[in-house]
Design a protein around this motif. Structure first.
Motif, PDB file in Angstrom:
ATOM      1  N   THR A 255       0.824  -1.208   0.000  1.00 12.57           N
ATOM      2  CA  THR A 255       0.000   0.000   0.000  1.00 12.57           C
ATOM      3  C   THR A 255       0.860   1.260   0.000  1.00 12.57           C
ATOM      4  OG1 THR A 255      -1.748  -1.151   1.202  1.00 12.57           O
ATOM      5  CG2 THR A 255      -1.815   1.245   1.235  1.00 12.57           C
ATOM      6  N   PHE A 256       1.951   1.271   0.769  1.00 15.83           N
ATOM      7  CA  PHE A 256       2.828   2.440   0.817  1.00 15.83           C
ATOM      8  C   PHE A 256       3.423   2.735  -0.559  1.00 15.83           C
ATOM      9  CE2 PHE A 256       7.146   4.103   0.968  1.00 15.83           C
ATOM     10  CZ  PHE A 256       6.958   5.292   1.655  1.00 15.83           C
ATOM     11  N   VAL A 257       3.941   1.700  -1.211  1.00 13.02           N
ATOM     12  CA  VAL A 257       4.583   1.904  -2.517  1.00 13.02           C
ATOM     13  C   VAL A 257       3.549   2.308  -3.570  1.00 13.02           C
ATOM     14  CG1 VAL A 257       6.100   0.902  -4.245  1.00 13.02           C
ATOM     15  CG2 VAL A 257       6.309   0.188  -1.873  1.00 13.02           C
ATOM     16  N   LEU A 258       2.385   1.672  -3.528  1.00 20.96           N
ATOM     17  CA  LEU A 258       1.330   2.036  -4.468  1.00 20.96           C
ATOM     18  C   LEU A 258       0.904   3.492  -4.279  1.00 20.96           C
ATOM     19  CD1 LEU A 258      -0.877  -1.181  -4.378  1.00 20.96           C
ATOM     20  CD2 LEU A 258       0.393  -0.326  -6.357  1.00 20.96           C
ATOM     21  N   ASN A 259       0.858   3.953  -3.030  1.00 22.48           N
ATOM     22  CA  ASN A 259       0.509   5.351  -2.761  1.00 22.48           C
ATOM     23  C   ASN A 259       1.550   6.307  -3.329  1.00 22.48           C
ATOM     24  OD1 ASN A 259      -1.964   5.133  -1.432  1.00 22.48           O
ATOM     25  ND2 ASN A 259      -1.018   4.727   0.546  1.00 22.48           N
ATOM     26  N   ALA A 260       2.825   5.945  -3.213  1.00 20.71           N
ATOM     27  CA  ALA A 260       3.893   6.784  -3.756  1.00 20.71           C
ATOM     28  C   ALA A 260       3.766   6.920  -5.272  1.00 20.71           C
ATOM     29  CB  ALA A 260       5.254   6.197  -3.385  1.00 20.71           C
ATOM     30  N   VAL A 261       3.533   5.806  -5.940  1.00 23.44           N
ATOM     31  CA  VAL A 261       3.360   5.829  -7.394  1.00 23.44           C
ATOM     32  C   VAL A 261       2.113   6.621  -7.768  1.00 23.44           C
ATOM     33  CG1 VAL A 261       2.939   4.396  -9.438  1.00 23.44           C
ATOM     34  CG2 VAL A 261       4.605   3.655  -7.722  1.00 23.44           C
ATOM     35  N   LEU A 262       1.081   6.486  -6.975  1.00 22.46           N
ATOM     36  CA  LEU A 262      -0.177   7.178  -7.226  1.00 22.46           C
ATOM     37  C   LEU A 262       0.000   8.696  -7.165  1.00 22.46           C
ATOM     38  CD1 LEU A 262      -3.256   6.719  -7.660  1.00 22.46           C
ATOM     39  CD2 LEU A 262      -3.501   6.797  -5.179  1.00 22.46           C
ATOM     40  N   VAL A 263       0.684   9.190  -6.144  1.00 28.92           N
ATOM     41  CA  VAL A 263       0.922  10.628  -6.016  1.00 28.92           C
ATOM     42  C   VAL A 263       1.826  11.125  -7.147  1.00 28.92           C
ATOM     43  CG1 VAL A 263       1.926  12.424  -4.547  1.00 28.92           C
ATOM     44  CG2 VAL A 263       0.576  10.601  -3.518  1.00 28.92           C
ATOM     45  N   ALA A 264       2.831  10.332  -7.509  1.00 34.97           N
ATOM     46  CA  ALA A 264       3.727  10.709  -8.606  1.00 34.97           C
ATOM     47  C   ALA A 264       2.958  10.832  -9.921  1.00 34.97           C
ATOM     48  CB  ALA A 264       4.845   9.675  -8.743  1.00 34.97           C
ATOM     49  N   ALA A 265       2.041   9.921 -10.153  1.00 34.06           N
ATOM     50  CA  ALA A 265       1.227   9.977 -11.368  1.00 34.06           C
ATOM     51  C   ALA A 265       0.325  11.203 -11.357  1.00 34.06           C
ATOM     52  CB  ALA A 265       0.388   8.706 -11.497  1.00 34.06           C
ATOM     53  N   ALA A 266      -0.236  11.533 -10.192  1.00 29.52           N
ATOM     54  CA  ALA A 266      -1.092  12.717 -10.081  1.00 29.52           C
ATOM     55  C   ALA A 266      -0.314  13.986 -10.390  1.00 29.52           C
ATOM     56  CB  ALA A 266      -1.692  12.793  -8.677  1.00 29.52           C
ATOM     57  N   LEU A 267       0.964  14.032 -10.014  1.00 34.31           N
ATOM     58  CA  LEU A 267       1.809  15.181 -10.321  1.00 34.31           C
ATOM     59  C   LEU A 267       1.914  15.404 -11.827  1.00 34.31           C
ATOM     60  CD1 LEU A 267       3.872  17.380  -9.388  1.00 34.31           C
ATOM     61  CD2 LEU A 267       5.636  15.599  -9.526  1.00 34.31           C
ATOM     62  N   GLU A 268       1.948  14.312 -12.576  1.00 34.76           N
ATOM     63  CA  GLU A 268       2.084  14.428 -14.029  1.00 34.76           C
ATOM     64  C   GLU A 268       0.842  15.005 -14.708  1.00 34.76           C
ATOM     65  OE1 GLU A 268       3.697  10.767 -15.804  1.00 34.76           O
ATOM     66  OE2 GLU A 268       5.528  11.980 -15.900  1.00 34.76           O
ATOM     67  N   LEU A 269      -0.272  15.000 -14.031  1.00 33.07           N
ATOM     68  CA  LEU A 269      -1.467  15.622 -14.593  1.00 33.07           C
ATOM     69  C   LEU A 269      -1.240  17.113 -14.821  1.00 33.07           C
ATOM     70  CD1 LEU A 269      -4.268  13.952 -12.423  1.00 33.07           C
ATOM     71  CD2 LEU A 269      -3.466  13.295 -14.691  1.00 33.07           C
ATOM     72  N   VAL A 270      -0.324  17.681 -14.048  1.00 32.05           N
ATOM     73  CA  VAL A 270       0.023  19.100 -14.182  1.00 32.05           C
ATOM     74  C   VAL A 270       1.274  19.275 -15.046  1.00 32.05           C
ATOM     75  CG1 VAL A 270       0.716  21.183 -12.941  1.00 32.05           C
ATOM     76  CG2 VAL A 270      -0.995  19.645 -11.952  1.00 32.05           C
ATOM     77  N   THR A 271       2.298  18.469 -14.809  1.00 32.95           N
ATOM     78  CA  THR A 271       3.586  18.693 -15.460  1.00 32.95           C
ATOM     79  C   THR A 271       3.592  18.321 -16.942  1.00 32.95           C
ATOM     80  OG1 THR A 271       4.304  16.530 -14.605  1.00 32.95           O
ATOM     81  CG2 THR A 271       4.930  18.479 -13.346  1.00 32.95           C
ATOM     82  N   ILE A 272       2.833  17.319 -17.353  1.00 31.74           N
ATOM     83  CA  ILE A 272       2.807  16.962 -18.777  1.00 31.74           C
ATOM     84  C   ILE A 272       2.258  18.095 -19.636  1.00 31.74           C
ATOM     85  CG2 ILE A 272       1.615  15.483 -20.465  1.00 31.74           C
ATOM     86  CD1 ILE A 272       2.224  13.109 -18.713  1.00 31.74           C
ATOM     87  N   PRO A 273       1.075  18.658 -19.339  1.00 28.80           N
ATOM     88  CA  PRO A 273       0.612  19.805 -20.143  1.00 28.80           C
ATOM     89  C   PRO A 273       1.531  21.019 -20.022  1.00 28.80           C
ATOM     90  CG  PRO A 273      -1.166  18.944 -18.765  1.00 28.80           C
ATOM     91  CD  PRO A 273       0.082  18.253 -18.349  1.00 28.80           C
ATOM     92  N   LEU A 274       2.113  21.228 -18.835  1.00 32.42           N
ATOM     93  CA  LEU A 274       3.004  22.373 -18.630  1.00 32.42           C
ATOM     94  C   LEU A 274       4.202  22.313 -19.574  1.00 32.42           C
ATOM     95  CD1 LEU A 274       4.077  24.848 -17.095  1.00 32.42           C
ATOM     96  CD2 LEU A 274       5.090  23.250 -15.437  1.00 32.42           C
ATOM     97  N   PHE A 275       4.913  21.196 -19.578  1.00 34.99           N
ATOM     98  CA  PHE A 275       6.103  21.086 -20.419  1.00 34.99           C
ATOM     99  C   PHE A 275       5.744  21.007 -21.901  1.00 34.99           C
ATOM    100  CE2 PHE A 275       7.946  19.347 -16.369  1.00 34.99           C
ATOM    101  CZ  PHE A 275       8.803  20.417 -16.147  1.00 34.99           C
ATOM    102  N   SER A 276       4.555  20.507 -22.208  1.00 38.13           N
ATOM    103  CA  SER A 276       4.103  20.480 -23.607  1.00 38.13           C
ATOM    104  C   SER A 276       3.866  21.898 -24.107  1.00 38.13           C
ATOM    105  CB  SER A 276       2.817  19.666 -23.723  1.00 38.13           C
ATOM    106  OG  SER A 276       3.013  18.360 -23.266  1.00 38.13           O
ATOM    107  N   GLN A 277       3.256  22.707 -23.277  1.00 37.97           N
ATOM    108  CA  GLN A 277       3.019  24.107 -23.640  1.00 37.97           C
ATOM    109  C   GLN A 277       4.341  24.860 -23.779  1.00 37.97           C
ATOM    110  OE1 GLN A 277       0.435  26.228 -20.939  1.00 37.97           O
ATOM    111  NE2 GLN A 277      -0.386  27.448 -22.612  1.00 37.97           N
ATOM    112  N   LEU A 278       5.284  24.572 -22.899  1.00 41.26           N
ATOM    113  CA  LEU A 278       6.600  25.196 -22.996  1.00 41.26           C
ATOM    114  C   LEU A 278       7.311  24.792 -24.286  1.00 41.26           C
ATOM    115  CD1 LEU A 278       7.903  24.892 -19.307  1.00 41.26           C
ATOM    116  CD2 LEU A 278       7.125  26.961 -20.501  1.00 41.26           C
TER     117      LEU A 278
END
Length: 450
Positions: A287-310
């Motif tokens: 559960t701990f490791v899955l939570n870490a991956v889950l939060v990391a994936a949620a971060l990409e919801l912001v960073t992928i469009p950001l770097f694409s726009q850049l």
């Protein structure tokens, strides 16, 4: 030809208001379609790390079971270029829309059947054989999905925003990872270990059938892209698009595959292999490791469009190269934390590992898609993108497991990541940057033929 002249003319004649609606629908269809595809794919990845060794390879040792499970995982990646060739042909012959409907159905049905598949203790050797077959179907479907989803959004919108629009398909990866991993995390946290290992893991696979119905409704409401509609109206479709793109654009296909090494290979180490390493080597909970991956994936919801726009502003190659170099620099610190750090540091490392990935994965859709002319773009982009799966993504957890077992140190995996980053830097450097080119003009491509 499935895409008729009437629909092509209707697409080309769309007024500004209707076109704006279609752009929004195309972006939504691109994101939701890939979300469903990747939800199914990541479910398998997570199950391959946590569940499949004991369900389908129960008599193997821990090491052998992990190797066998990750081997079935790799099979799906090996099938991706086949899917890219099959659906690349149809995508450049009959259109993006019709082809994407077929890939969505294939992926969803295969995942639903995985959720109903009995284990080896029930049907014997047939269980792992059927698992491999379903993984092949998944790989073929995802192999045909990516390029069509990218082009659906990229070819409908403003050419000056191709990076951002192409990234809608890329956002489907972290959303699919959040949903797939989140479902596994929730069930792992709420069910007993016995219940989760016996039947709980099957629920997210069966839920994919519902998501497919949603995806179909959305994709049926969009028109064909204006760029491909113009090709149809002008009777410029190729009779053998895959053969033609390999003959005339083999260099772009190989470079597109190579530029994915430092994006794809570390990504599957940081999201799939980390589940095995952290649980078995560091005694952390699933559960701990899955939570870490889950939060990391949620971060990409912001960073992928950001770097694409850049990348629309500063150019694809500049953003992409920065991400590749950072990936190489992160390799040794990441595994140092994984091997020696506490739980909090491991959580942060998993989180930060997704930033350089987003710097590459966001602009990647447009960078690869822009490398091929419209009438060959589905097949060319798909082959370039999926060819990397055979050499980078698919073997990554398998090779990481072998390297750790053989050398006894996770830093051997760090070397593996650095080599992948070096391959990417070379390939990106050699690939022309068409961030600001008019990709409806075939002369942009013919001038570069060898």
């Amino acid at each position: 030809m499935v895409l008729g002249r009437d629909e092509a003319n209707r697409t080309l004649a769309a007024k500004d208001t209707e076109k704006s609606t279609q752009v929004r629908r195309a972006a939504m269809a691109s994101a939701i379609g890939t979300t469903i595809e990747w939800y199914d794919f990541f479910l398998y990845n997570t199950a391959a790390a946590l569940i499949f060794p004991q369900v389908f390879f129960p008599e193997s040792s821990s090491y052998a079971g992990a190797m066998q499970s990750f081997a079935t995982y790799a099979v799906g990646f090996a099938a991706r270029p086949i899917g890219a060739a099959i659906f690349g042909y149809w995508g450049d012959r009959i259109g993006r829309k019709a082809t994407l409907i077929v890939t969505l159905l294939l992926m969803g049905i295969a995942s639903g059947v995985v959720g109903m598949l009995p284990g080896t203790s029930t049907i014997g050797i047939a269980a792992p054989l059927l698992l491999v077959t379903l993984r092949l179907i998944q790989g073929i479907a995802i192999g045909g999905e990516w390029s069509g989803s990218v082009l659906l959004a990229m070819e409908w919108g403003d050419q000056k925003r191709r990076g951002l629009l192409g990234s809608f398909a890329q956002v489907g990866v972290p959303v699919g990872l959040v949903l797939g991993t989140g479902g596994m995390t929730l069930l792992s946290a709420t069910l007993s270990e016995e219940a989760f290992d016996t039947w709980g893991w099957r629920i997210p696979f069966l839920a994919s059938l519902i998501l497919v119905g949603v995806g179909l409704v959305i994709r049926l409401r969009i028109l064909e892209t204006p760029m491909f509609a113009a090709v149809v109206a002008q009777q410029r479709t190729s009779r053998s698009p895959v053969v033609e793109v390999v003959r005339h654009h083999w260099r772009e296909i190989l470079l597109s595959a190579g530029l994915r090494f430092s994006e794809q290979m570390p990504f599957y180490l940081f999201t799939s292999y980390v589940l095995v390493y952290a649980v078995e080597q560091r005694d952390l909970t699933k559960t701990f490791v899955l939570n870490a991956v889950l939060v990391a994936a949620a971060l990409e919801l912001v960073t992928i469009p950001l770097f694409s726009q850049l990348s629309d502003r500063f150019g694809r190659k500049r953003i992409y190269l920065t991400g590749a170099i950072l990936t190489g620099l992160l390799a040794f610190p990441y595994f140092a934390v994984l091997a020696e750090g506490g739980a909090a540091l491991i959580f942060v490392a998993v989180l930060l590992s997704m930033v350089p990935h987003a710097m590459q994965y966001g602009p990647q859709a447009a960078l690869i898609g822009e490398s091929f002319p419209t009438h060959l773009r589905y097949g060319g982009a798909g082959l370039g993108y999926q060819l990397a799966s055979v050499f980078a993504g698919g073997p990554a957890p398998l090779l990481a497991t072998w390297l750790l077992h053989t050398t006894g140190t996770p830093y051997s995996i760090s070397v593996y990541v650095v080599v992948a980053a070096a391959v990417t830097v070379i390939c990106v450097w050699l690939l022309p940057d068409r961030s600001r080119a008019d990709i409806t003009d075939d002369s942009v491509y013919t001038r570069r033929r060898r």
